[in-house]
Design a protein around this motif. Structure first.
Motif, mmCIF file in Angstrom:
data_model
loop_
_atom_site.group_PDB
_atom_site.id
_atom_site.type_symbol
_atom_site.label_atom_id
_atom_site.label_comp_id
_atom_site.label_asym_id
_atom_site.label_seq_id
_atom_site.Cartn_x
_atom_site.Cartn_y
_atom_site.Cartn_z
ATOM 1 N N ILE A 15 0.817 -1.211 0.000
ATOM 2 C CA ILE A 15 0.000 0.000 0.000
ATOM 3 C C ILE A 15 0.851 1.262 0.000
ATOM 4 O O ILE A 15 0.342 2.356 -0.235
ATOM 5 C CB ILE A 15 -1.007 0.028 1.175
ATOM 6 N N SER A 17 2.553 7.915 8.285
ATOM 7 C CA SER A 17 1.227 7.328 8.039
ATOM 8 C C SER A 17 1.027 6.057 8.850
ATOM 9 O O SER A 17 -0.051 5.836 9.423
ATOM 10 C CB SER A 17 1.058 7.009 6.550
ATOM 11 N N HIS A 53 -9.208 5.046 6.885
ATOM 12 C CA HIS A 53 -8.963 6.248 6.087
ATOM 13 C C HIS A 53 -7.463 6.384 5.769
ATOM 14 O O HIS A 53 -7.086 6.746 4.647
ATOM 15 C CB HIS A 53 -9.466 7.493 6.822
ATOM 16 N N ASN A 109 -6.720 3.845 3.080
ATOM 17 C CA ASN A 109 -7.261 4.289 1.791
ATOM 18 C C ASN A 109 -6.417 5.420 1.188
ATOM 19 O O ASN A 109 -6.176 5.447 -0.022
ATOM 20 C CB ASN A 109 -8.714 4.736 1.937
ATOM 21 N N THR A 110 -5.969 6.335 2.024
ATOM 22 C CA THR A 110 -5.127 7.444 1.556
ATOM 23 C C THR A 110 -3.801 6.906 1.018
ATOM 24 O O THR A 110 -3.327 7.319 -0.043
ATOM 25 C CB THR A 110 -4.871 8.462 2.684
ATOM 26 N N LEU A 128 -3.246 3.946 -0.197
ATOM 27 C CA LEU A 128 -3.526 3.252 -1.455
ATOM 28 C C LEU A 128 -3.715 4.232 -2.622
ATOM 29 O O LEU A 128 -3.256 3.977 -3.734
ATOM 30 C CB LEU A 128 -4.776 2.366 -1.316
ATOM 31 N N ARG A 129 -4.391 5.340 -2.359
ATOM 32 C CA ARG A 129 -4.596 6.344 -3.423
ATOM 33 C C ARG A 129 -3.267 6.943 -3.881
ATOM 34 O O ARG A 129 -3.078 7.232 -5.051
ATOM 35 C CB ARG A 129 -5.515 7.466 -2.939
ATOM 36 N N ARG A 130 -2.357 7.137 -2.937
ATOM 37 C CA ARG A 130 -1.063 7.758 -3.253
ATOM 38 C C ARG A 130 -0.071 6.780 -3.902
ATOM 39 O O ARG A 130 0.861 7.195 -4.566
ATOM 40 C CB ARG A 130 -0.428 8.328 -1.990
ATOM 41 N N TYR A 131 -0.284 5.503 -3.696
ATOM 42 C CA TYR A 131 0.670 4.497 -4.176
ATOM 43 C C TYR A 131 0.471 4.208 -5.651
ATOM 44 O O TYR A 131 -0.635 4.044 -6.127
ATOM 45 C CB TYR A 131 0.513 3.200 -3.376
ATOM 46 N N SER A 132 1.577 4.142 -6.360
ATOM 47 C CA SER A 132 1.521 3.669 -7.743
ATOM 48 C C SER A 132 2.585 2.588 -7.904
ATOM 49 O O SER A 132 3.717 2.735 -7.424
ATOM 50 C CB SER A 132 1.753 4.812 -8.737
#
Length: 167
Positions: free
Chosen positions: A110, A121, A139, A142-143, A145-149
């Motif tokens: 993540i 985090s 939360h 989820n944050t 995961l959104r930031r991870y590429s």
């Protein structure tokens, strides 16, 4: 570890001495405490310099004296420029030893990157979990995961083509 028998024989005494188990060397392993087993495993794993070393929670076991001794030995591995993978839940261990962190949650990556950012985090996540704030902890996940590429992995020829297309 790919050693010859004579090389192994030469390492027995130094391994036992470093693990502070010389007096227990002739006892069966099943009589060893978990701390003794941890010290022995860590001593064996670090007896020979390797290009890659994986340490799974070994720095968090044992008493304070052993933990300090293990940190010093780990530092020599890091100073010798080998690759060391440390599996740990200890933010302070990761902060002290790592230049990159990969955070796994429920078997999924993540976060991957700078230890300071990711540990911030992770610490927030653990703090929220510890006070029963499940929604707040989710939360944080989820944050992350959104930031991870996912990293792009190329064969050398593919990388050259990619590099040429982006310049």
């Amino acid at each position: 570890m790919g050693l010859q028998k004579d090389e192994v024989a030469q390492l027995i005494d130094p391994v036992l001495e470093w693990a502070e188990l010389s007096d227990a060397a002739n006892r069966p392993m099943e009589t060893y405490s978990s701390g003794m087993k941890s010290r022995l495993k860590f001593s064996i794993a670090t007896a020979v310099k390797r290009e890659i070393l994986m340490v799974d929670e070994a720095l968090s076991t044992g008493d304070a004296t052993f933990a300090e001794k293990a940190r010093k030995r780990m530092k020599t591995f890091l100073d010798d420029a080998g690759t060391v993978f440390i599996v740990s839940h200890s933010a302070s261990t990761i902060q002290k030893h790592c230049t990159r962190v990969i955070w796994l949650h429920e078997g999924r990556v993540i976060a991957d990157g700078n230890p300071k950012k990711i540990l911030r985090s992770y610490n927030l996540w653990t703090k929220r979990l510890s006070v029963g704030n499940e929604a707040g902890a989710q939360h944080v996940i989820n944050t992350a995961l959104r930031r991870y590429s996912e990293p792009q992995i190329f064969l050398e020829s593919e990388y050259q083509a990619y590099k040429n297309s982006t310049s």
